[in-house]
Design an enzyme around this catalytic site. Structure first.
Site, PDB file in Angstrom:
ATOM      1  N   SER A 144      11.365  -2.612   0.976  1.00 55.16           N
ATOM      2  CA  SER A 144       9.993  -2.350   1.406  1.00 55.16           C
ATOM      3  C   SER A 144       9.803  -2.911   2.802  1.00 55.16           C
ATOM      4  O   SER A 144      10.576  -3.776   3.239  1.00 55.16           O
ATOM      5  CB  SER A 144       9.032  -3.048   0.425  1.00 55.16           C
ATOM      6  OG  SER A 144       7.744  -3.209   0.952  1.00 55.16           O
ATOM      7  N   TYR A 157       6.566 -11.868  -3.704  1.00 53.10           N
ATOM      8  CA  TYR A 157       6.987 -10.494  -3.416  1.00 53.10           C
ATOM      9  C   TYR A 157       7.818 -10.445  -2.137  1.00 53.10           C
ATOM     10  O   TYR A 157       8.893  -9.823  -2.103  1.00 53.10           O
ATOM     11  CB  TYR A 157       5.754  -9.587  -3.306  1.00 53.10           C
ATOM     12  CG  TYR A 157       6.100  -8.126  -3.182  1.00 53.10           C
ATOM     13  CD1 TYR A 157       6.658  -7.442  -4.257  1.00 53.10           C
ATOM     14  CD2 TYR A 157       5.864  -7.425  -2.009  1.00 53.10           C
ATOM     15  CE1 TYR A 157       6.968  -6.090  -4.168  1.00 53.10           C
ATOM     16  CE2 TYR A 157       6.181  -6.077  -1.904  1.00 53.10           C
ATOM     17  CZ  TYR A 157       6.732  -5.411  -2.981  1.00 53.10           C
ATOM     18  OH  TYR A 157       7.055  -4.078  -2.886  1.00 53.10           O
TER      19      TYR A 157
END
Length: 243
Positions: A144, A157
């Site tokens: 990501s 995350y």
């Protein structure tokens, strides 16, 4: 050398019940791959698999907790028993807890790292000797832009996605000697429940259709044998937060 295709390739996709995982499963199923769709969300997963099979493709579902070592081993064994080979692994399953470090529990941290980083490691480790023995294969890690930048309330995350990008590049360096390709797909924001449920104020128009990222996954899987793409970034045109 000519472009490859995915016809009859046995491809494992984790997190295949929704979002990018589902879009990738449907796309590759439509391209005549044999899709091994994995997720803990069994009902949604069955719907994805049924849609692929109803459209004339070939897909099977496997309930899988990617963070569980025994679950991963058993699932890979089952796939080998049923299909006789594995050609590609797409590590897509991910989770997040959107909290400040003060509010983030140790259990939240452990769960995020277990799914997002331990999971890809466990699966890559399980399929690696199979790919090596077969003479090659492909591991795709869905990371990501969270592996390239940071925002608040996302320490776990970010740690997991930066870690996954590092793992992916290190594995690329190691695996190429065994003719195994490794690719990190760095995705910008997508119109998926993963973003829209966590950040409901996000304008969907600035995000991209997960099908577009799925097309990129297919693209990296179909490179000629002599070529590998270690990293590719796919951004929405209107997402201005990066860069």
């Amino acid at each position: 050398m000519s472009q490859q295709n995915v016809v009859d390739k046995v491809i494992i996709i984790t997190g295949a019940a929704q979002g990018l995982g589902a879009a990738t499963a449907v796309l590759l199923g439509g391209a005549k791959a044999i899709v091994c769709a994995c997720d803990i969300k069994e009902d949604q997963l069955k719907n994805v698999v049924q849609a692929i099979n109803d459209a004339g493709g070939t897909a099977c579902f496997y309930r899988l907790d990617v963070s569980n070592e025994e679950d991963v081993r058993q699932t890979v064994d089952n796939i080998m028993s049923e299909h006789g080979r594995i050609d590609a692994l797409i590590n897509n399953a991910a989770t997040d807890t959107t909290l400040s470090i003060e509010d983030l529990s140790i259990a939240d941290w452990d769960r995020t790292l277990a799914v997002n980083l331990r999971g890809p490691f466990l699966l890559a480790k399980a399929v690696y000797p199979i790919l090596k023995q077969q003479g090659g294969g492909h591991i795709v890690n869905i990371t990501s832009t969270a592996a390239k930048r940071t925002w608040t309330e996302a320490t776990a995350y970010h740690a997991s996605k930066w870690g996954l990008l590092g793992f992916s590049h290190a594995l690329h360096a190691e695996a190429r000697r065994d003719n195994i390709k490794v690719t990190a797909v760095v995705s910008g924001g997508m119109r998926t429940p993963f973003i829209l449920e966590r950040f409901p104020d996000t304008d969907p128009a600035v995000l991209q259709d997960p099908k577009n990222v799925a097309e990129t996954v297919r693209f990296v899987l179909t490179q000629p044998d002599e070529t590998v793409i270690p990293e590719v970034m796919v951004l929405p045109m209107r997402e201005t937060s990066w860069p």
